[in-house]
Design a protein around this motif. Sequence first.
Motif, mmCIF file in Angstrom:
data_model
loop_
_atom_site.group_PDB
_atom_site.id
_atom_site.type_symbol
_atom_site.label_atom_id
_atom_site.label_comp_id
_atom_site.label_asym_id
_atom_site.label_seq_id
_atom_site.Cartn_x
_atom_site.Cartn_y
_atom_site.Cartn_z
ATOM 1 N N ASN A 1 -10.661 -5.659 -3.026
ATOM 2 C CA ASN A 1 -9.249 -6.020 -3.110
ATOM 3 C C ASN A 1 -8.416 -4.848 -3.615
ATOM 4 O OD1 ASN A 1 -9.730 -8.595 -2.197
ATOM 5 N ND2 ASN A 1 -10.024 -9.448 -4.258
ATOM 6 N N LEU A 2 -8.980 -4.069 -4.572
ATOM 7 C CA LEU A 2 -8.262 -2.919 -5.097
ATOM 8 C C LEU A 2 -8.056 -1.876 -4.005
ATOM 9 C CD1 LEU A 2 -7.023 -1.425 -7.513
ATOM 10 C CD2 LEU A 2 -9.297 -0.524 -8.018
ATOM 11 N N LEU A 3 -9.111 -1.616 -3.204
ATOM 12 C CA LEU A 3 -8.985 -0.638 -2.125
ATOM 13 C C LEU A 3 -7.958 -1.083 -1.099
ATOM 14 C CD1 LEU A 3 -12.733 0.331 -1.542
ATOM 15 C CD2 LEU A 3 -10.969 1.675 -2.681
ATOM 16 N N SER A 4 -7.958 -2.364 -0.802
ATOM 17 C CA SER A 4 -6.982 -2.883 0.150
ATOM 18 C C SER A 4 -5.562 -2.746 -0.383
ATOM 19 C CB SER A 4 -7.292 -4.355 0.455
ATOM 20 O OG SER A 4 -6.308 -4.918 1.294
ATOM 21 N N ALA A 5 -5.395 -3.042 -1.674
ATOM 22 C CA ALA A 5 -4.059 -2.933 -2.275
ATOM 23 C C ALA A 5 -3.589 -1.487 -2.299
ATOM 24 C CB ALA A 5 -4.090 -3.505 -3.691
ATOM 25 N N ILE A 6 -4.512 -0.564 -2.623
ATOM 26 C CA ILE A 6 -4.138 0.848 -2.691
ATOM 27 C C ILE A 6 -3.750 1.372 -1.313
ATOM 28 C CG2 ILE A 6 -4.998 3.167 -3.145
ATOM 29 C CD1 ILE A 6 -6.673 1.980 -5.398
ATOM 30 N N SER A 7 -4.549 1.016 -0.277
ATOM 31 C CA SER A 7 -4.219 1.471 1.077
ATOM 32 C C SER A 7 -2.868 0.933 1.523
ATOM 33 C CB SER A 7 -5.314 1.034 2.050
ATOM 34 O OG SER A 7 -5.398 -0.385 2.109
ATOM 35 N N LYS A 8 -2.559 -0.294 1.126
ATOM 36 C CA LYS A 8 -1.260 -0.867 1.476
ATOM 37 C C LYS A 8 -0.136 -0.135 0.754
ATOM 38 C CE LYS A 8 -0.254 -5.029 0.027
ATOM 39 N NZ LYS A 8 -0.255 -6.511 -0.072
ATOM 40 N N LEU A 9 -0.377 0.226 -0.517
ATOM 41 C CA LEU A 9 0.652 0.930 -1.281
ATOM 42 C C LEU A 9 0.852 2.359 -0.768
ATOM 43 C CD1 LEU A 9 -0.208 -0.418 -4.805
ATOM 44 C CD2 LEU A 9 1.974 -0.684 -3.647
ATOM 45 N N GLU B 1 1.655 -6.368 -6.825
ATOM 46 C CA GLU B 1 0.397 -5.641 -6.953
ATOM 47 C C GLU B 1 0.200 -5.224 -8.404
ATOM 48 O OE1 GLU B 1 -1.632 -5.397 -4.539
ATOM 49 O OE2 GLU B 1 -0.374 -5.861 -2.803
ATOM 50 N N SER B 2 -1.041 -4.897 -8.766
ATOM 51 C CA SER B 2 -1.297 -4.457 -10.131
ATOM 52 C C SER B 2 -0.654 -3.103 -10.377
ATOM 53 C CB SER B 2 -2.804 -4.367 -10.381
ATOM 54 O OG SER B 2 -3.364 -3.298 -9.644
ATOM 55 N N ARG B 3 -0.321 -2.834 -11.637
ATOM 56 C CA ARG B 3 0.274 -1.545 -11.980
ATOM 57 C C ARG B 3 -0.700 -0.397 -11.685
ATOM 58 N NH1 ARG B 3 4.877 -2.054 -15.212
ATOM 59 N NH2 ARG B 3 5.252 -4.163 -16.000
ATOM 60 N N ALA B 4 -1.995 -0.618 -11.877
ATOM 61 C CA ALA B 4 -2.986 0.419 -11.576
ATOM 62 C C ALA B 4 -2.960 0.765 -10.090
ATOM 63 C CB ALA B 4 -4.376 -0.045 -11.988
ATOM 64 N N SER B 5 -2.802 -0.232 -9.235
ATOM 65 C CA SER B 5 -2.736 0.013 -7.797
ATOM 66 C C SER B 5 -1.501 0.825 -7.434
ATOM 67 C CB SER B 5 -2.733 -1.320 -7.034
ATOM 68 O OG SER B 5 -3.917 -2.041 -7.266
ATOM 69 N N VAL B 6 -0.383 0.501 -8.077
ATOM 70 C CA VAL B 6 0.849 1.252 -7.827
ATOM 71 C C VAL B 6 0.649 2.724 -8.193
ATOM 72 C CG1 VAL B 6 3.277 1.512 -8.472
ATOM 73 C CG2 VAL B 6 2.312 -0.781 -8.152
ATOM 74 N N TYR B 7 0.053 2.957 -9.336
ATOM 75 C CA TYR B 7 -0.170 4.329 -9.811
ATOM 76 C C TYR B 7 -1.132 5.077 -8.896
ATOM 77 C CZ TYR B 7 -1.660 8.117 -12.922
ATOM 78 O OH TYR B 7 -1.966 9.340 -13.458
ATOM 79 N N LEU B 8 -2.262 4.452 -8.558
ATOM 80 C CA LEU B 8 -3.239 5.106 -7.697
ATOM 81 C C LEU B 8 -2.670 5.352 -6.306
ATOM 82 C CD1 LEU B 8 -6.476 3.194 -8.744
ATOM 83 C CD2 LEU B 8 -5.769 5.494 -9.421
ATOM 84 N N GLY B 9 -1.841 4.434 -5.827
ATOM 85 C CA GLY B 9 -1.192 4.631 -4.534
ATOM 86 C C GLY B 9 -0.312 5.861 -4.528
ATOM 87 N N LYS B 10 0.422 6.070 -5.599
ATOM 88 C CA LYS B 10 1.281 7.255 -5.695
ATOM 89 C C LYS B 10 0.446 8.529 -5.762
ATOM 90 C CE LYS B 10 5.228 4.980 -7.823
ATOM 91 N NZ LYS B 10 6.068 5.168 -6.617
ATOM 92 N N MET C 1 12.389 6.097 -6.965
ATOM 93 C CA MET C 1 12.863 4.819 -6.427
ATOM 94 C C MET C 1 12.559 3.658 -7.370
ATOM 95 S SD MET C 1 12.187 3.134 -2.670
ATOM 96 C CE MET C 1 13.082 4.465 -1.872
ATOM 97 N N GLU C 2 11.444 3.748 -8.102
ATOM 98 C CA GLU C 2 11.084 2.657 -9.000
ATOM 99 C C GLU C 2 12.017 2.552 -10.203
ATOM 100 O OE1 GLU C 2 8.563 4.248 -7.295
ATOM 101 O OE2 GLU C 2 8.371 2.382 -6.185
ATOM 102 N N HIS C 3 12.791 3.585 -10.473
ATOM 103 C CA HIS C 3 13.746 3.548 -11.582
ATOM 104 C C HIS C 3 15.034 2.816 -11.212
ATOM 105 C CE1 HIS C 3 11.651 5.783 -14.604
ATOM 106 N NE2 HIS C 3 11.446 6.810 -13.803
ATOM 107 N N LYS C 4 15.195 2.510 -9.951
ATOM 108 C CA LYS C 4 16.417 1.846 -9.504
ATOM 109 C C LYS C 4 16.213 0.333 -9.518
ATOM 110 C CE LYS C 4 17.542 5.811 -6.609
ATOM 111 N NZ LYS C 4 17.720 6.332 -5.244
ATOM 112 N N GLY C 5 17.211 -0.368 -9.999
ATOM 113 C CA GLY C 5 17.090 -1.816 -10.101
ATOM 114 C C GLY C 5 16.046 -2.205 -11.117
#
Length: 506
Positions: free
Chosen positions: A2-10, A92-101, A78-82
Amino acid sequence: MNLLSAISKLIAIEFKKSRHKHSLLLLVIAVVLNYFYLFHGNAPDRQAWYNVFYAIPLINTLILSVLMAVLASQSVDMEHKGNMWNLLPTLESRASVYLGKLLYGFIHLVLFCLLQMGMVILMGSRLGYEGNIPFSLIGTTFTAELVSGMIVYQLQCLLSLLFPSQFAALSIGFGGTLTGLFLAYVSTKAWTPWSVLLSLSPIGMDYQRATRSMTLFLRQLTPLEILTALVYLFGIFLLGLYLFTKTEQGALSIGTGRQKASKSVHSGLPVELIKLKRNPIWIPFLLIPLIPAVIGTFNFTQNQGILQNTWEDLWTQQSLFLGIFFLSPLVGILCSLLWRMEHQDSNWNLILTVTTPEKLVKDKWMTAVLLSSVCILWIALIYLFTGKIILRLPGEVPELFWIRMLGAAVCLAAVSAVQSMLSMIFRSFAVPISLAFVGSIAGLWLTVKGAYYAVPYSMLIYGMGSSSITGELNVPVLLASCCFYVLAALTCSIIFLKKTDVRTHV
């Protein structure tokens, strides 16, 4: 799974977010700059391959660091806006967001390294470099660039998280890049994250002062150099992962706390200065000129066998990289900050209900000119203080120095006009800054060719006299060129404002 899927999506989301931010174009520009530095006009010799792989860490301590800083700023801004920092974790989990970046930056870095090494192989074969293609050097340099690039990218992501204003994150990044570049002429040790690429260079240099000859040799990386790089890489990764996963929006952001309100909205300050009132904009304008001054002075005192104990050589050491590479991007950061508020929400259309395009463009340009002129004054004061008080140099300051300072201020006015126009056209905070950096490198090439009047960035290099304070200075041509670029940029900016609203250029 699930983590790999979330990261690829991010990762896919990150690329969608960057569709109109020209990130792939920035990679191509970085490779082109590498080509001009490594191959254009350089005749091959017996150590041609060694020359290339010795030069790659030097040039990419500058180019790769700036590229990674720009990509990180674009990715995180972009994440600083709104309320994006709080909205994304509901999906998604915050870890996934970070790893995606991080993977987004890693993919760009791999593409850059592949393009660069492909170019090196192609040009080396085409120019007939002696010997076989050194695949071992290619592999070592490729790995070193991946490691050092990810160190800088992770660090810039972390800075962009802590500073909602990308002005601060990019200013720190440019200051670190400048420090890493200067330290290359003092030591190859990884004193800063921006110095790692130089410490991992597979080619060493032996300089004989007596004969003033340079010999390149193949060197083995020491365990300490490798360990230091890995500590930077994984240490910054773990720190970033912790802060990205444990931080609520605004909890760690620097500069976003409660501030004392101004006494009156109708301040005596100009509007653009009021908008900068709570911004620590003075920090980069203070520190970035100070960094090369300190390191340049140290290099000046340590190389008296090569340099002369004169005002001219001191100026070269203090201002060379500052004038050539960093003053224009520093003004670019300021101009992006000045236009940032207009690019948010519907402020672009709202501001034009209370002012005219002419006044808006003029105020922003004059604000940039004021602060850049103060920066030139600060550079001059550092130079005079160092020479008279610290080093006690013999003789008087060259008379041409004062004309150079006035010329530099006029040239920065032209650069400010062009950068203000670019920051108005491009909504991305980082793209105009990267264009200023590219313009500075192009300006260096044009100055060498004698076409210093071709672009504002080359006029700054020529007018400031970073390579020779007592060299030729054609004041009438310099003033005429600056006036032309100021009038042209301001006119184009006003026409653009009158013809464009926020909906037509999204």
